[in-house]
Design a protein around this motif. Structure first.
Motif, PDB file in Angstrom:
ATOM      1  N   MET A 280      77.563  56.207  68.234  1.00  0.00           N
ATOM      2  CA  MET A 280      78.755  56.666  68.081  1.00  0.00           C
ATOM      3  C   MET A 280      79.110  56.196  65.834  1.00  0.00           C
ATOM      4  SD  MET A 280      81.144  52.600  67.192  1.00  0.00           S
ATOM      5  CE  MET A 280      82.829  52.861  67.479  1.00  0.00           C
ATOM      6  N   ALA A 281      80.073  57.441  65.565  1.00  0.00           N
ATOM      7  CA  ALA A 281      80.725  57.895  64.402  1.00  0.00           C
ATOM      8  C   ALA A 281      82.066  56.483  63.490  1.00  0.00           C
ATOM      9  CB  ALA A 281      80.838  59.129  63.901  1.00  0.00           C
ATOM     10  N   ILE A 282      81.612  56.383  62.955  1.00  0.00           N
ATOM     11  CA  ILE A 282      82.492  55.888  62.253  1.00  0.00           C
ATOM     12  C   ILE A 282      83.531  56.412  60.358  1.00  0.00           C
ATOM     13  CG2 ILE A 282      83.154  53.862  63.747  1.00  0.00           C
ATOM     14  CD1 ILE A 282      81.864  51.991  61.239  1.00  0.00           C
ATOM     15  N   PRO A 283      84.477  56.109  60.279  1.00  0.00           N
ATOM     16  CA  PRO A 283      84.551  57.282  59.124  1.00  0.00           C
ATOM     17  C   PRO A 283      84.194  56.426  57.898  1.00  0.00           C
ATOM     18  CG  PRO A 283      86.698  56.905  60.188  1.00  0.00           C
ATOM     19  CD  PRO A 283      85.872  55.643  60.358  1.00  0.00           C
ATOM     20  N   ASN A 284      83.252  57.094  57.465  1.00  0.00           N
ATOM     21  CA  ASN A 284      82.982  56.544  55.923  1.00  0.00           C
ATOM     22  C   ASN A 284      83.174  55.445  54.461  1.00  0.00           C
ATOM     23  OD1 ASN A 284      83.285  58.762  55.380  1.00  0.00           O
ATOM     24  ND2 ASN A 284      81.597  59.196  54.110  1.00  0.00           N
TER      25      ASN A 284
ATOM     26  N   LEU B  44      74.049  54.130  55.950  1.00  0.00           N
ATOM     27  CA  LEU B  44      75.028  55.255  56.638  1.00  0.00           C
ATOM     28  C   LEU B  44      74.763  55.356  58.262  1.00  0.00           C
ATOM     29  CD1 LEU B  44      74.565  58.416  54.023  1.00  0.00           C
ATOM     30  CD2 LEU B  44      76.550  57.188  54.335  1.00  0.00           C
ATOM     31  N   ASN B  45      73.611  55.116  57.994  1.00  0.00           N
ATOM     32  CA  ASN B  45      73.436  54.412  59.502  1.00  0.00           C
ATOM     33  C   ASN B  45      72.696  53.042  59.723  1.00  0.00           C
ATOM     34  OD1 ASN B  45      70.956  55.725  58.629  1.00  0.00           O
ATOM     35  ND2 ASN B  45      70.180  55.040  60.968  1.00  0.00           N
ATOM     36  N   ILE B  46      73.487  52.449  60.927  1.00  0.00           N
ATOM     37  CA  ILE B  46      73.387  51.227  61.428  1.00  0.00           C
ATOM     38  C   ILE B  46      72.729  51.229  62.622  1.00  0.00           C
ATOM     39  CG2 ILE B  46      73.813  48.563  61.754  1.00  0.00           C
ATOM     40  CD1 ILE B  46      76.166  50.038  59.405  1.00  0.00           C
ATOM     41  N   ASN B  47      71.622  51.033  63.401  1.00  0.00           N
ATOM     42  CA  ASN B  47      71.191  50.273  64.544  1.00  0.00           C
ATOM     43  C   ASN B  47      71.594  48.621  64.774  1.00  0.00           C
ATOM     44  OD1 ASN B  47      69.708  52.207  65.246  1.00  0.00           O
ATOM     45  ND2 ASN B  47      68.175  52.152  63.355  1.00  0.00           N
ATOM     46  N   VAL B  48      72.353  48.547  66.098  1.00  0.00           N
ATOM     47  CA  VAL B  48      72.952  47.333  65.963  1.00  0.00           C
ATOM     48  C   VAL B  48      72.057  46.520  67.285  1.00  0.00           C
ATOM     49  CG1 VAL B  48      75.505  46.441  67.348  1.00  0.00           C
ATOM     50  CG2 VAL B  48      75.239  48.536  66.198  1.00  0.00           C
TER      51      VAL B  48
ATOM     52  N   VAL C 189      75.630  53.434  64.560  1.00  0.00           N
ATOM     53  CA  VAL C 189      76.611  53.396  64.774  1.00  0.00           C
ATOM     54  C   VAL C 189      76.150  54.528  62.374  1.00  0.00           C
ATOM     55  CG1 VAL C 189      78.582  52.351  63.398  1.00  0.00           C
ATOM     56  CG2 VAL C 189      77.699  51.592  65.798  1.00  0.00           C
ATOM     57  N   PHE C 190      77.252  55.417  62.899  1.00  0.00           N
ATOM     58  CA  PHE C 190      77.169  56.498  61.914  1.00  0.00           C
ATOM     59  C   PHE C 190      78.250  56.154  60.509  1.00  0.00           C
ATOM     60  CE2 PHE C 190      73.624  58.034  65.090  1.00  0.00           C
ATOM     61  CZ  PHE C 190      72.617  58.276  64.197  1.00  0.00           C
ATOM     62  N   LEU C 191      77.737  56.564  59.337  1.00  0.00           N
ATOM     63  CA  LEU C 191      79.082  56.735  58.498  1.00  0.00           C
ATOM     64  C   LEU C 191      80.112  57.933  58.357  1.00  0.00           C
ATOM     65  CD1 LEU C 191      77.840  53.095  58.849  1.00  0.00           C
ATOM     66  CD2 LEU C 191      80.310  53.193  56.814  1.00  0.00           C
ATOM     67  N   ILE C 192      80.700  58.845  58.728  1.00  0.00           N
ATOM     68  CA  ILE C 192      80.302  59.745  58.141  1.00  0.00           C
ATOM     69  C   ILE C 192      82.179  60.520  57.606  1.00  0.00           C
ATOM     70  CG2 ILE C 192      80.853  62.064  59.250  1.00  0.00           C
ATOM     71  CD1 ILE C 192      78.227  61.115  61.682  1.00  0.00           C
ATOM     72  N   ARG C 193      82.247  60.717  56.888  1.00  0.00           N
ATOM     73  CA  ARG C 193      83.446  62.035  56.606  1.00  0.00           C
ATOM     74  C   ARG C 193      84.275  61.771  57.625  1.00  0.00           C
ATOM     75  NH1 ARG C 193      85.088  66.054  52.959  1.00  0.00           N
ATOM     76  NH2 ARG C 193      84.715  67.677  55.048  1.00  0.00           N
ATOM     77  N   ALA C 194      85.553  61.433  57.953  1.00  0.00           N
ATOM     78  CA  ALA C 194      86.572  61.620  58.521  1.00  0.00           C
ATOM     79  C   ALA C 194      86.961  62.565  59.090  1.00  0.00           C
ATOM     80  CB  ALA C 194      87.615  60.966  59.081  1.00  0.00           C
ATOM     81  N   GLN C 195      86.842  63.849  58.649  1.00  0.00           N
ATOM     82  CA  GLN C 195      86.866  65.308  58.558  1.00  0.00           C
ATOM     83  C   GLN C 195      85.740  65.639  59.829  1.00  0.00           C
ATOM     84  OE1 GLN C 195      87.862  64.069  55.973  1.00  0.00           O
ATOM     85  NE2 GLN C 195      89.390  64.386  54.785  1.00  0.00           N
ATOM     86  N   ASP C 196      84.839  65.512  59.478  1.00  0.00           N
ATOM     87  CA  ASP C 196      83.632  65.524  60.076  1.00  0.00           C
ATOM     88  C   ASP C 196      83.170  64.893  61.623  1.00  0.00           C
ATOM     89  OD1 ASP C 196      82.904  67.711  57.953  1.00  0.00           O
ATOM     90  OD2 ASP C 196      82.225  65.497  56.674  1.00  0.00           O
TER      91      ASP C 196
END
Length: 289
Positions: A5-9, A36-40, A47-54
């Motif tokens: 899963m990706a969410i805005p960073n 920048l990445n979290i194993n739940v 979960v990956f924290l990525i630029r919203a545009q990407d």
């Protein structure tokens, strides 16, 4: 199988996205802001924290299975993804705006050769093509509002929420290109996989339950049994209030229901008027229909 899963960073969508998934029971840990990445644990979720545009691009490519981002950046990316839940926050609109004293602002008329500064070149090109107007698109990565003052453009195409930034820079909104809000998107490949689709559906349902609970309170009160019809009118709840006998208090019942924040004050006052006691209001984190 690990779901990605990706969410805005950072930026306008980050804080609310983190709050939403945390309330849904997805723990990112105490140090999520430095990773920048979290194993739940226990969910088989990364979960990956990525630029919203990407995020739309990564979802489309299958690098991640689903994510939270804005409808504006998804439309700008021109990708083939499935939008599966509107989140109701990050509301804004992509609009054309021009200097207040310009002919464009006064008449709303845009002609061939108009120069437009924007961070959304694809959506802006598409808009002007649909109007049959030949526009010169000037791509900028930020601070589009200053471009007309510098003589770089005649107007801008930019995101507008309240319009205060436009007013501060003496710009007037001329026309709306699209409305936008935060949403959950998923890749077509992930949604075609029954196992991944089910897992994504579970998480989306959890997010939906948080959204459903926003702006609501849980009200409980002890009410004289002979005033129960009045209590049912005061707190009708979602499908009627829950009514429970109280041990050792004959002639009294406990009434419980969900009410909107805006009506909570009136509900408590009206319950007191019919003799209710022990009135308690509590916030709700999730509401599953």
């Amino acid at each position: 199988m690990t779901l990605k899963m990706a969410i805005p960073n950072k930026g306008r969508l980050n804080e609310k996205a983190v709050e939403l998934i945390t309330k849904a029971g997805i723990s990112l840990g105490d140090d999520w802001g430095r990773r920048l990445n979290i194993n739940v644990p226990g969910l088989g979720l990364e979960v990956f924290l990525i630029r919203a545009q990407d995020i739309p691009i990564f979802v489309d490519s299958g690098a991640v299975d689903f994510g939270i981002t804005g409808q504006d950046v998804t439309a700008e990316a021109g990708v083939r993804v499935k939008e599966i839940l509107d989140l109701g926050y990050g509301r804004c609109r992509l609009s054309i705006a021009a200097p207040e004293d310009s002919e464009i602002a006064k008449s709303g008329v845009m002609k061939d050769g108009i120069r437009v500064a924007t961070s959304f070149p694809e959506l802006t090109k598409k808009f002007f093509r649909s109007k049959g107007i030949k526009a010169d698109i000037v791509f900028v990565q930020g601070a589009a509002e200053i471009m007309p003052m510098l003589g770089v453009s005649d107007c801008i195409s930019d995101l507008v929420a309240t319009g205060s930034t436009l007013r501060m820079n003496r710009l007037k909104e001329v026309q709306v290109i699209m409305e936008s809000q935060a949403c959950v998107i998923a890749s077509e490949k992930a949604m075609a996989d029954p196992a991944k689709s089910d897992r994504i559906g579970e998480i989306v349902d959890a997010l939906r339950s948080v959204i459903s609970a926003e702006g609501k309170k849980y009200v409980m009160a002890d009410v004289p049994r002979d005033r129960l019809p009045d209590a049912e009118k005061i707190i009708p709840g979602i499908g009627g209030p829950t009514v429970v006998d109280i041990a050792g208090k004959e002639g009294w019942v406990a009434v419980q229901a969900v009410v909107g924040n805006e009506s909570c004050y009136r509900v408590v006052a009206d319950l007191k008027k019919i003799g209710a006691r022990g009135i308690l209001t509590m916030p709700i984190e999730r509401l599953v229909d």
